[in-house]
Write a protein that holds these residues in place. Sequence first.
Motif, mmCIF file in Angstrom:
data_model
loop_
_atom_site.group_PDB
_atom_site.id
_atom_site.type_symbol
_atom_site.label_atom_id
_atom_site.label_comp_id
_atom_site.label_asym_id
_atom_site.label_seq_id
_atom_site.Cartn_x
_atom_site.Cartn_y
_atom_site.Cartn_z
ATOM 1 N N ARG A 1 7.611 12.488 43.872
ATOM 2 C CA ARG A 1 7.982 13.500 42.449
ATOM 3 C C ARG A 1 7.322 14.687 43.076
ATOM 4 N NH1 ARG A 1 2.620 14.960 39.205
ATOM 5 N NH2 ARG A 1 4.338 14.760 37.176
ATOM 6 N N PHE A 2 8.687 15.429 42.091
ATOM 7 C CA PHE A 2 8.557 16.099 42.086
ATOM 8 C C PHE A 2 8.799 17.253 40.822
ATOM 9 C CE2 PHE A 2 11.287 14.668 45.209
ATOM 10 C CZ PHE A 2 11.969 15.062 46.283
ATOM 11 N N VAL A 3 8.219 18.200 40.133
ATOM 12 C CA VAL A 3 7.654 18.926 39.614
ATOM 13 C C VAL A 3 8.334 20.528 39.505
ATOM 14 C CG1 VAL A 3 6.077 20.072 37.631
ATOM 15 C CG2 VAL A 3 5.789 17.373 38.799
ATOM 16 N N SER A 4 9.306 20.892 38.989
ATOM 17 C CA SER A 4 9.833 21.923 38.611
ATOM 18 C C SER A 4 9.102 22.792 38.607
ATOM 19 C CB SER A 4 11.308 21.935 37.991
ATOM 20 O OG SER A 4 11.177 21.786 36.749
ATOM 21 N N ASP A 5 9.176 24.244 38.269
ATOM 22 C CA ASP A 5 8.412 25.212 37.840
ATOM 23 C C ASP A 5 8.851 25.227 36.761
ATOM 24 O OD1 ASP A 5 7.740 26.116 40.324
ATOM 25 O OD2 ASP A 5 8.715 28.039 40.986
ATOM 26 N N ASN A 6 9.464 24.403 35.758
ATOM 27 C CA ASN A 6 9.826 24.895 34.593
ATOM 28 C C ASN A 6 8.927 24.057 33.715
ATOM 29 O OD1 ASN A 6 11.216 22.453 34.865
ATOM 30 N ND2 ASN A 6 13.254 24.114 34.182
ATOM 31 N N GLY A 7 8.386 23.097 34.228
ATOM 32 C CA GLY A 7 7.619 21.789 34.604
ATOM 33 C C GLY A 7 8.357 20.310 34.268
ATOM 34 N N THR A 8 9.628 20.040 34.501
ATOM 35 C CA THR A 8 11.084 19.150 34.614
ATOM 36 C C THR A 8 10.018 18.306 35.719
ATOM 37 O OG1 THR A 8 12.536 20.071 33.916
ATOM 38 C CG2 THR A 8 13.380 17.868 34.751
ATOM 39 N N GLU A 9 10.089 16.693 35.739
ATOM 40 C CA GLU A 9 9.666 16.171 36.263
ATOM 41 C C GLU A 9 9.873 14.507 36.985
ATOM 42 O OE1 GLU A 9 5.652 14.842 35.264
ATOM 43 O OE2 GLU A 9 5.033 16.523 34.043
ATOM 44 N N VAL A 10 10.440 14.502 38.395
ATOM 45 C CA VAL A 10 11.523 13.579 38.256
ATOM 46 C C VAL A 10 10.629 12.630 39.538
ATOM 47 C CG1 VAL A 10 13.669 13.093 40.068
ATOM 48 C CG2 VAL A 10 13.151 14.859 37.983
ATOM 49 N N ASP A 11 10.209 11.765 39.245
ATOM 50 C CA ASP A 11 9.558 10.515 40.308
ATOM 51 C C ASP A 11 10.879 9.777 41.075
ATOM 52 O OD1 ASP A 11 8.389 8.475 41.951
ATOM 53 O OD2 ASP A 11 6.440 9.502 40.337
ATOM 54 N N VAL A 12 10.745 9.109 42.495
ATOM 55 C CA VAL A 12 11.749 8.826 42.812
ATOM 56 C C VAL A 12 11.578 7.874 44.089
ATOM 57 C CG1 VAL A 12 12.944 11.283 43.938
ATOM 58 C CG2 VAL A 12 14.356 8.865 43.941
ATOM 59 N N ASP A 13 11.899 7.064 44.104
ATOM 60 C CA ASP A 13 11.857 5.574 45.135
ATOM 61 C C ASP A 13 13.404 6.073 45.608
ATOM 62 O OD1 ASP A 13 9.209 5.392 44.528
ATOM 63 O OD2 ASP A 13 9.199 3.701 43.916
ATOM 64 N N PHE A 14 12.849 5.501 47.125
ATOM 65 C CA PHE A 14 13.608 5.421 47.894
ATOM 66 C C PHE A 14 14.023 3.657 48.886
ATOM 67 C CE2 PHE A 14 12.483 9.868 48.270
ATOM 68 C CZ PHE A 14 13.257 10.142 47.946
ATOM 69 N N ALA A 15 15.208 3.747 49.077
ATOM 70 C CA ALA A 15 15.485 2.195 49.697
ATOM 71 C C ALA A 15 15.332 2.755 50.956
ATOM 72 C CB ALA A 15 17.094 1.641 48.874
ATOM 73 N N ALA A 16 15.446 1.457 52.039
ATOM 74 C CA ALA A 16 15.314 1.356 52.764
ATOM 75 C C ALA A 16 16.938 1.871 54.060
ATOM 76 C CB ALA A 16 15.340 -0.057 53.961
ATOM 77 N N ASP A 17 18.117 2.110 52.836
ATOM 78 C CA ASP A 17 18.583 2.738 53.889
ATOM 79 C C ASP A 17 19.143 4.479 53.591
ATOM 80 O OD1 ASP A 17 19.651 2.461 50.939
ATOM 81 O OD2 ASP A 17 21.001 1.976 51.044
ATOM 82 N N GLY A 18 17.923 4.724 52.167
ATOM 83 C CA GLY A 18 17.315 5.899 51.699
ATOM 84 C C GLY A 18 18.165 6.598 50.393
ATOM 85 N N SER A 19 19.125 6.023 50.044
ATOM 86 C CA SER A 19 19.335 5.512 48.266
ATOM 87 C C SER A 19 18.004 5.591 47.877
ATOM 88 C CB SER A 19 20.407 4.682 48.427
ATOM 89 O OG SER A 19 19.925 3.047 48.352
ATOM 90 N N GLU A 20 18.785 6.268 46.210
ATOM 91 C CA GLU A 20 17.718 7.207 45.092
ATOM 92 C C GLU A 20 17.196 5.440 44.628
ATOM 93 O OE1 GLU A 20 20.200 9.072 45.703
ATOM 94 O OE2 GLU A 20 18.970 11.018 46.530
ATOM 95 N N VAL A 21 15.960 4.840 43.975
ATOM 96 C CA VAL A 21 16.121 4.118 43.001
ATOM 97 C C VAL A 21 15.127 4.517 42.215
ATOM 98 C CG1 VAL A 21 15.009 1.882 43.245
ATOM 99 C CG2 VAL A 21 15.386 2.128 45.090
ATOM 100 N N PHE A 22 16.099 3.736 41.054
ATOM 101 C CA PHE A 22 16.368 4.679 39.567
ATOM 102 C C PHE A 22 14.987 3.409 38.767
ATOM 103 C CE2 PHE A 22 17.291 4.286 35.158
ATOM 104 C CZ PHE A 22 16.400 6.042 34.803
ATOM 105 N N GLU A 23 14.142 4.047 38.632
ATOM 106 C CA GLU A 23 12.957 3.192 38.104
ATOM 107 C C GLU A 23 12.328 4.441 36.739
ATOM 108 O OE1 GLU A 23 9.571 1.402 40.126
ATOM 109 O OE2 GLU A 23 10.767 1.889 41.847
ATOM 110 N N PRO A 24 12.842 3.670 35.446
ATOM 111 C CA PRO A 24 12.573 4.118 34.193
ATOM 112 C C PRO A 24 11.180 4.516 33.727
ATOM 113 C CG PRO A 24 14.855 3.270 34.149
ATOM 114 C CD PRO A 24 13.980 2.254 35.112
#
Length: 112
Positions: free
Chosen positions: A84-107
């Motif tokens: 989970r990443f949170v920028s200094d301006n408050g934008t939050e992004v939570d990302v999971d990664f597949a076994a191959d390292g690709s990003e998994v989008f979970e709305p």
Amino acid sequence: MSSKVDDERTGERRQYFSHNSQAAARDLVLGYVRALNAINEAMRVAIPSLERLADIVRLARSRRISRSGHIDTYSYTVHGAGCRFVSDNGTEVDVDFAADGSEVFEPPRSFA
């Protein structure tokens, strides 16, 4: 706005979304992708050895970085298969990664 209707051809109940809700969903996904790209760029500048964003999890598991901390303009918290990443301006992004390292989008989690 959405409505549920029975599909006359198959008899299945389907949910249809109005054009406005489709546009809003598209905007949310595109915003997520833009934010994820900005995080990826910032992390790769801050950690030159980073080949892909999923390496953050590997670095935390190997204790080369803390499971949570601050890098550049982002705080991060490694969890399970992602971060989970949170920028200094408050934008939050939570990302999971597949076994191959690709990003998994979970709305549901990403936009909670």
